[in-house]
Enzyme design. Structure first.
Site, short mmCIF file in Angstrom:
data_model
loop_
_atom_site.label_atom_id
_atom_site.label_comp_id
_atom_site.label_asym_id
_atom_site.label_seq_id
_atom_site.Cartn_x
_atom_site.Cartn_y
_atom_site.Cartn_z
N ARG A 46 0.83 -1.27 -0.06
CA ARG A 46 -0.01 -0.07 -0.03
C ARG A 46 0.90 1.28 0.03
O ARG A 46 0.74 2.06 -0.62
CB ARG A 46 -1.03 -0.07 1.27
CG ARG A 46 -1.59 1.43 1.31
CD ARG A 46 -2.78 1.48 2.18
NE ARG A 46 -2.72 0.49 3.29
CZ ARG A 46 -2.17 0.63 4.59
NH1 ARG A 46 -1.41 1.80 4.70
NH2 ARG A 46 -2.10 -0.32 5.53
N TYR A 98 -17.26 17.37 -14.05
CA TYR A 98 -17.43 16.09 -14.37
C TYR A 98 -18.55 15.70 -13.08
O TYR A 98 -18.36 16.07 -11.92
CB TYR A 98 -16.25 15.25 -14.03
CG TYR A 98 -16.36 13.82 -13.84
CD1 TYR A 98 -16.73 13.05 -15.32
CD2 TYR A 98 -16.40 12.91 -12.95
CE1 TYR A 98 -17.07 11.71 -15.39
CE2 TYR A 98 -16.67 11.74 -12.95
CZ TYR A 98 -17.04 11.05 -14.18
OH TYR A 98 -17.38 9.54 -14.15
N ASP A 170 -8.14 19.60 -13.51
CA ASP A 170 -8.49 18.15 -13.73
C ASP A 170 -8.00 18.03 -15.34
O ASP A 170 -8.81 18.70 -16.12
CB ASP A 170 -9.85 17.95 -13.70
CG ASP A 170 -10.47 16.26 -14.22
OD1 ASP A 170 -9.56 15.86 -15.31
OD2 ASP A 170 -11.19 15.91 -13.67
N LYS A 195 -9.15 7.33 -18.71
CA LYS A 195 -9.48 7.90 -20.16
C LYS A 195 -8.26 7.78 -21.06
O LYS A 195 -7.58 6.71 -21.37
CB LYS A 195 -9.94 9.25 -19.91
CG LYS A 195 -10.88 9.13 -18.76
CD LYS A 195 -12.31 8.58 -19.00
CE LYS A 195 -13.09 8.22 -18.08
NZ LYS A 195 -13.43 9.77 -17.02
C1 PLP Z 1 -13.85 9.88 -15.91
C2 PLP Z 1 -13.62 11.35 -15.02
C3 PLP Z 1 -13.05 11.44 -13.65
C4 PLP Z 1 -13.58 10.19 -12.96
O1 PLP Z 1 -12.70 9.36 -13.01
P1 PLP Z 1 -12.78 7.70 -12.90
O2 PLP Z 1 -11.75 7.03 -13.16
O3 PLP Z 1 -14.10 7.39 -13.40
O4 PLP Z 1 -13.13 7.66 -11.33
C5 PLP Z 1 -12.95 12.54 -13.26
N1 PLP Z 1 -12.93 13.77 -14.20
C6 PLP Z 1 -13.10 13.60 -15.54
C7 PLP Z 1 -12.85 14.93 -16.41
C8 PLP Z 1 -13.53 12.39 -15.99
O5 PLP Z 1 -13.73 12.38 -17.38
#
Ligand code: PLP
Length: 379
Positions: A46, A98, A170, A195
């Site tokens: 961890r 998001y 983000d 993504k």
């Molecule tokens: C998908 C997404 C998230 C969340 O991520 P997860 O891996 O699904 O927990 C946060 N911000 C953006 C812009 C996203 O597209």
């Protein structure tokens, strides 16, 4: 070194034990110590794991921050960042985050004593008015999802810093290949590695990258104390994905631009949101702070009925949430990703019932355009 060289090599020296050119998946929970207090840098997985450590070094370098931390999901990464703050602290956040981030802020973190105000960060004068004496963080996405609004990162950083707050961006939609917020003044960069960084739609993960050693130390403590770490197998998948990030992003961008142009000239399409189009209201700003426009776009079909027809008729584009994979995904924000946003607010944000979002993949773009063309004929 250049971006691709770093993507392929940083953190990924041949394995010291065997010479394996690929970082092994260290699928282990613990590490044997030679004697009390004498070990090879790893004690318990961890706290740190060599596969995850390789990814963390890699992502740190790609975002120009040096300190990377990998988490079990994008949401876990965002939650870890929010753990930096204390009851009474105030956060100014973008008005079109998001959905999962908005849910985390409003349904979980509000109850822990944090308070949130939401502002249209593309308008920094309005955003400044949302600041309070207790504001500690400006949290935003650029471009936003799915209408692709752009915020000037350098100006947002200046605003946050004038108020003794941090700026967190983000960067999931652009990836460090097209946008590096730390270089523009941001303090914290977040990713859903699910993504573009992973890029193959086969894993969920998240990351935080910072350049300040003190902030990195506190986040490392949170990562270990709260424990939402990315597992070795998933870390390995992201490492593999990142090696082709540059070539994938170039193709996402080329295909994105071609699809956006096709749609913008199509008589059945009322409007296209893509920062690479000259018609995008912030095209100049996009060119200034991004080195490409990516593969995300949305377009207006005029009605829910029309959107339904398009989504039902596509054959190559897959109807699904998520984005950033090699395959093209198509979705309906109003009933899928943004279903929890109240209708009036959706309307205000431009997320109409006729809006369709595409995560343009890296298939042959003629095939994607042919698929969209036959689907639009059904309207
Ligand atoms: C998908 C997404 C998230 C969340 O991520 P997860 O891996 O699904 O927990 C946060 N911000 C953006 C812009 C996203 O597209």
């Amino acid at each position: 070194m250049g971006f691709s060289t770093d993507a392929i090599h940083v953190g990924q020296e041949p394995d010291p034990a065997t010479g394996a050119i690929i970082v092994p998946i260290y699928q282990t929970s613990t590490f044997v110590q030679e004697e009390l207090g004498k070990h090879k840098g790893y004690e318990y997985a961890r706290t740190s794991n060599p596969t995850r450590a390789a990814l963390e070094r890699n992502l740190g370098r790609l975002e120009g921050g040096e300190f990377g931390l990998a988490f079990a999901s994008g949401m876990a990464a965002i939650n870890a960042v929010m753990t930096l703050f204390k009851p009474g602290d105030h956060i100014v956040a973008g008005h079109n985050l998001y959905g999962g981030t908005f849910r985390l802020f409003e349904r979980l973190l509000k109850d822990t004593g944090l308070s949130f105000s939401y502002a249209d960060t593309t308008d920094l004068a309005t955003t400044e008015r949302a600041f309070q004496p207790t504001t500690r963080l400006l949290y935003m996405e650029t471009p936003t999802n799915p209408v692709m609004e752009i915020t000037d990162i350098a100006q947002a950083a200046a605003l946050a810093h004038r108020s003794n707050a941090l700026l967190a961006v983000d960067n999931t939609f652009m990836s460090p290949y097209f946008q590096r917020p730390l270089a523009l003044g941001a303090d914290i960069v977040l990713h859903s590695t699910t993504k573009y960084l992973n890029g193959h739609s086969d894993g969920v993960g998240g990351a935080v990258i910072v350049k300040d050693a003190g902030l990195a130390e506190r986040l490392k403590f949170i990562q270990n104390a709260a424990g939402a770490v990315l597992g070795p197998m998933d870390s390995w998948l992201v490492l593999r994905g990142v090696k082709t990030l540059a070539v994938r992003m170039r193709q996402h961008n080329e295909n994105g631009l071609a699809v956006a142009k096709f749609l913008s000239e199509h008589p059945k399409v009322k409007k296209v949101h893509y920062p690479g189009l000259v018609s995008h209201p912030q095209h100049e700003l996009a060119k200034k702070q991004m080195t490409g426009f990516g593969g995300m776009l949305s377009f207006e079909t005029g009605s829910l009925e029309n959107a339904k027809k398009v989504l039902k008729s596509v054959r190559l584009c897959s109807l699904a949430e998520s984005l950033g994979g090699v395959e093209t995904l198509i979705s309906h924000p109003a009933t899928m990703t943004h279903a929890s946003v109240p209708p009036e607010q959706r309307q205000r944000l431009g997320i109409t019932d006729g809006l369709v979002r595409i995560s343009v993949g890296i298939e042959d773009v003629e095939d994607l355009i042919a698929d969209l063309e036959q689907a639009l004929e059904r309207i």
